[in-house]
Design a protein around this motif. Structure first.
Motif, PDB file in Angstrom:
ATOM      1  N   LEU A 212       0.850  -1.349   0.032  1.00 22.62           N
ATOM      2  CA  LEU A 212      -0.070  -0.065  -0.192  1.00 22.62           C
ATOM      3  C   LEU A 212       0.785   1.412   0.138  1.00 22.62           C
ATOM      4  O   LEU A 212       0.664   2.130  -0.632  1.00 22.62           O
ATOM      5  CB  LEU A 212      -0.908  -0.086   1.024  1.00 22.62           C
ATOM      6  CG  LEU A 212      -1.571   1.486   1.588  1.00 22.62           C
ATOM      7  CD1 LEU A 212      -2.689   1.743   0.524  1.00 22.62           C
ATOM      8  CD2 LEU A 212      -2.359   0.990   2.823  1.00 22.62           C
ATOM      9  N   ILE A 213       1.962   1.186   0.851  1.00 27.62           N
ATOM     10  CA  ILE A 213       2.832   2.499   0.853  1.00 27.62           C
ATOM     11  C   ILE A 213       3.546   2.569  -0.451  1.00 27.62           C
ATOM     12  O   ILE A 213       3.615   3.735  -0.831  1.00 27.62           O
ATOM     13  CB  ILE A 213       3.666   2.256   2.020  1.00 27.62           C
ATOM     14  CG1 ILE A 213       3.098   2.326   3.133  1.00 27.62           C
ATOM     15  CG2 ILE A 213       4.837   3.260   2.086  1.00 27.62           C
ATOM     16  CD1 ILE A 213       4.044   1.642   4.552  1.00 27.62           C
ATOM     17  N   LEU A 214       3.953   1.662  -1.033  1.00 28.51           N
ATOM     18  CA  LEU A 214       4.792   1.799  -2.256  1.00 28.51           C
ATOM     19  C   LEU A 214       3.952   2.094  -3.278  1.00 28.51           C
ATOM     20  O   LEU A 214       4.397   3.095  -4.041  1.00 28.51           O
ATOM     21  CB  LEU A 214       5.430   0.549  -2.489  1.00 28.51           C
ATOM     22  CG  LEU A 214       6.598  -0.058  -1.990  1.00 28.51           C
ATOM     23  CD1 LEU A 214       6.822  -1.434  -2.266  1.00 28.51           C
ATOM     24  CD2 LEU A 214       7.621   0.548  -2.014  1.00 28.51           C
ATOM     25  N   TRP A 215       2.672   1.530  -3.381  1.00 32.47           N
ATOM     26  CA  TRP A 215       1.715   2.129  -4.692  1.00 32.47           C
ATOM     27  C   TRP A 215       1.167   3.387  -4.469  1.00 32.47           C
ATOM     28  O   TRP A 215       1.208   4.125  -5.376  1.00 32.47           O
ATOM     29  CB  TRP A 215       0.423   1.137  -4.819  1.00 32.47           C
ATOM     30  CG  TRP A 215       1.067  -0.307  -5.324  1.00 32.47           C
ATOM     31  CD1 TRP A 215       1.562  -1.314  -4.619  1.00 32.47           C
ATOM     32  CD2 TRP A 215       0.904  -0.655  -6.565  1.00 32.47           C
ATOM     33  NE1 TRP A 215       1.805  -2.252  -5.544  1.00 32.47           N
ATOM     34  CE2 TRP A 215       1.568  -1.952  -6.841  1.00 32.47           C
ATOM     35  CE3 TRP A 215       0.351   0.046  -7.785  1.00 32.47           C
ATOM     36  CZ2 TRP A 215       1.321  -2.447  -7.927  1.00 32.47           C
ATOM     37  CZ3 TRP A 215       0.478  -0.533  -9.068  1.00 32.47           C
ATOM     38  CH2 TRP A 215       0.897  -1.893  -9.330  1.00 32.47           C
ATOM     39  N   GLY A 216       1.030   3.892  -3.164  1.00 35.48           N
ATOM     40  CA  GLY A 216       0.471   5.087  -2.896  1.00 35.48           C
ATOM     41  C   GLY A 216       1.736   6.326  -3.006  1.00 35.48           C
ATOM     42  O   GLY A 216       1.500   7.221  -3.865  1.00 35.48           O
ATOM     43  N   GLY A 217       2.807   5.709  -2.721  1.00 34.89           N
ATOM     44  CA  GLY A 217       4.146   6.848  -3.002  1.00 34.89           C
ATOM     45  C   GLY A 217       4.520   6.988  -4.261  1.00 34.89           C
ATOM     46  O   GLY A 217       4.763   7.871  -4.560  1.00 34.89           O
ATOM     47  N   SER A 218       4.493   5.834  -5.158  1.00 32.70           N
ATOM     48  CA  SER A 218       4.745   6.027  -6.468  1.00 32.70           C
ATOM     49  C   SER A 218       3.614   7.016  -7.315  1.00 32.70           C
ATOM     50  O   SER A 218       4.211   7.169  -8.463  1.00 32.70           O
ATOM     51  CB  SER A 218       4.658   4.385  -7.084  1.00 32.70           C
ATOM     52  OG  SER A 218       3.555   3.942  -7.279  1.00 32.70           O
ATOM     53  N   CYS A 219       2.787   7.111  -6.787  1.00 30.87           N
ATOM     54  CA  CYS A 219       1.636   7.944  -7.383  1.00 30.87           C
ATOM     55  C   CYS A 219       2.109   9.463  -7.819  1.00 30.87           C
ATOM     56  O   CYS A 219       1.999   9.937  -8.968  1.00 30.87           O
ATOM     57  CB  CYS A 219       0.353   8.236  -6.891  1.00 30.87           C
ATOM     58  SG  CYS A 219      -0.552   6.590  -6.628  1.00 30.87           S
ATOM     59  N   TRP A 220       3.148   9.863  -7.017  1.00 29.79           N
ATOM     60  CA  TRP A 220       3.600  11.198  -7.069  1.00 29.79           C
ATOM     61  C   TRP A 220       4.610  11.345  -8.262  1.00 29.79           C
ATOM     62  O   TRP A 220       4.530  12.171  -9.317  1.00 29.79           O
ATOM     63  CB  TRP A 220       4.381  11.797  -5.853  1.00 29.79           C
ATOM     64  CG  TRP A 220       5.108  12.699  -5.992  1.00 29.79           C
ATOM     65  CD1 TRP A 220       6.631  12.969  -6.185  1.00 29.79           C
ATOM     66  CD2 TRP A 220       5.012  14.112  -6.480  1.00 29.79           C
ATOM     67  NE1 TRP A 220       6.939  14.180  -6.321  1.00 29.79           N
ATOM     68  CE2 TRP A 220       6.015  15.180  -6.651  1.00 29.79           C
ATOM     69  CE3 TRP A 220       3.747  14.914  -6.884  1.00 29.79           C
ATOM     70  CZ2 TRP A 220       6.093  16.343  -7.038  1.00 29.79           C
ATOM     71  CZ3 TRP A 220       3.482  16.107  -7.188  1.00 29.79           C
ATOM     72  CH2 TRP A 220       4.817  16.934  -7.342  1.00 29.79           C
ATOM     73  N   PHE A 221       5.155  10.336  -8.286  1.00 35.04           N
ATOM     74  CA  PHE A 221       6.400  10.070  -9.319  1.00 35.04           C
ATOM     75  C   PHE A 221       5.828   9.834 -10.899  1.00 35.04           C
ATOM     76  O   PHE A 221       6.182  10.520 -11.745  1.00 35.04           O
ATOM     77  CB  PHE A 221       7.520   8.985  -8.999  1.00 35.04           C
ATOM     78  CG  PHE A 221       8.343   9.150  -7.851  1.00 35.04           C
ATOM     79  CD1 PHE A 221       9.073  10.150  -7.844  1.00 35.04           C
ATOM     80  CD2 PHE A 221       7.750   8.516  -6.693  1.00 35.04           C
ATOM     81  CE1 PHE A 221       9.962  10.547  -6.479  1.00 35.04           C
ATOM     82  CE2 PHE A 221       8.732   8.934  -5.548  1.00 35.04           C
ATOM     83  CZ  PHE A 221       9.407   9.729  -5.442  1.00 35.04           C
ATOM     84  N   ILE A 222       4.881   9.180 -10.757  1.00 37.21           N
ATOM     85  CA  ILE A 222       4.042   8.935 -12.031  1.00 37.21           C
ATOM     86  C   ILE A 222       3.405  10.312 -12.444  1.00 37.21           C
ATOM     87  O   ILE A 222       3.264  10.535 -13.788  1.00 37.21           O
ATOM     88  CB  ILE A 222       3.104   7.666 -11.801  1.00 37.21           C
ATOM     89  CG1 ILE A 222       3.720   6.534 -11.469  1.00 37.21           C
ATOM     90  CG2 ILE A 222       2.298   7.574 -13.247  1.00 37.21           C
ATOM     91  CD1 ILE A 222       2.758   5.508 -11.271  1.00 37.21           C
TER      92      ILE A 222
END
Length: 245
Positions: A212-222
């Motif tokens: 959950l943390i990884l998928w939520g955090g990657s949203c900013w970079f995408i």
């Protein structure tokens, strides 16, 4: 669809590991690894709970009850001695209580979907990076899927955490002893046995929330790759050309 296929064919297959040095691809790689950990620690689990029953005048017997994924516990049986006079060999079949397959299978399904999507995304990042950045469609679709997967990880991890708590309660030797009528007889002695090893399942819940943390955090970079972010940021030459009036 034909135009997309033509672009893929014209772009050619060229592996470039350079994007792994950037947060976007590196986080995707971590998501790929942790997705495997999440569904593997849950989907391949099997455990055993046990109790000890000593009928009046007889030796103590260890009663074992096996269970496994997907945790349809009511399908797993165990046999308890009847403790009747002159019928020491007779037993009664009992079943564990509860069906927690929905939360477990939902969690494993999200893990498998994450693994498949991150595999495809890594191929796109590492082999077709120019095609990915060519237009805003690729990053926009990527952002939409990533947001959806973050929400699914939240719901599946929360559901499985609750389901695991229920599995622990249903397979607790102390709770099983409390439900057996033969253990209510003061002439018989019943005691809880070994508690099932749940370390693997505890780790699966941790992996779920890490995903959950990884998928939520990657949203900013995408998001930084989408036209929404680029249109909101003024071009560099405009900022440099602007001077005091």
């Amino acid at each position: 669809m034909d135009s997309v296929a033509q672009k893929v064919l014209s772009a050619g297959f060229n592996v470039d590991l350079g994007p792994l040095k950037e947060p976007l691809a590196f986080i995707r790689l971590l998501q790929w690894v942790f997705a495997i950990f999440a569904f593997a620690t849950t989907g391949g689990y099997s455990g055993t709970t046990s109790i000890n029953v000593q009928c009046h005048g007889n030796a103590s017997q260890e009663i074992l009850a096996d269970f496994n994924y997907p945790f349809r516990l009511m399908q797993h049986s165990y046999h308890v001695p009847d403790c009747k006079i002159n019928q020491s060999a007779s037993t009664t079949e009992f079943f564990l209580m509860g069906n927690y397959s929905s939360s477990a299978q939902f969690y494993v399904c999200i893990g498998v979907l994450s693994f498949l999507y991150t595999t495809a995304a890594l191929v796109l990042y590492l082999c077709y990076q120019p095609l990915y950045r060519e237009s805003g469609r690729g990053p926009t679709v990527d952002l939409s899927v990533t947001l959806a997967m973050a929400v699914l990880w939240l719901s599946s991890s929360s559901a499985w955490a609750r389901g695991l708590t229920d599995v622990k309660r249903a397979t607790s030797p102390a709770n099983i002893v409390a439900l057996l009528q033969v253990c209510g007889d003061i002439n018989n002695k019943c005691s809880p046995g070994a508690f099932p090893h749940m370390g693997r399942l505890n780790a699966s819940v941790i992996f779920g929330f890490l995903n959950l943390i990884l998928w939520g955090g990657s949203c900013w970079f995408i998001y930084k790759e989408t036209p929404f972010h680029k249109s909101a940021s003024p071009p560099a030459h405009v900022e440099e050309g602007a001077g005091p009036s």
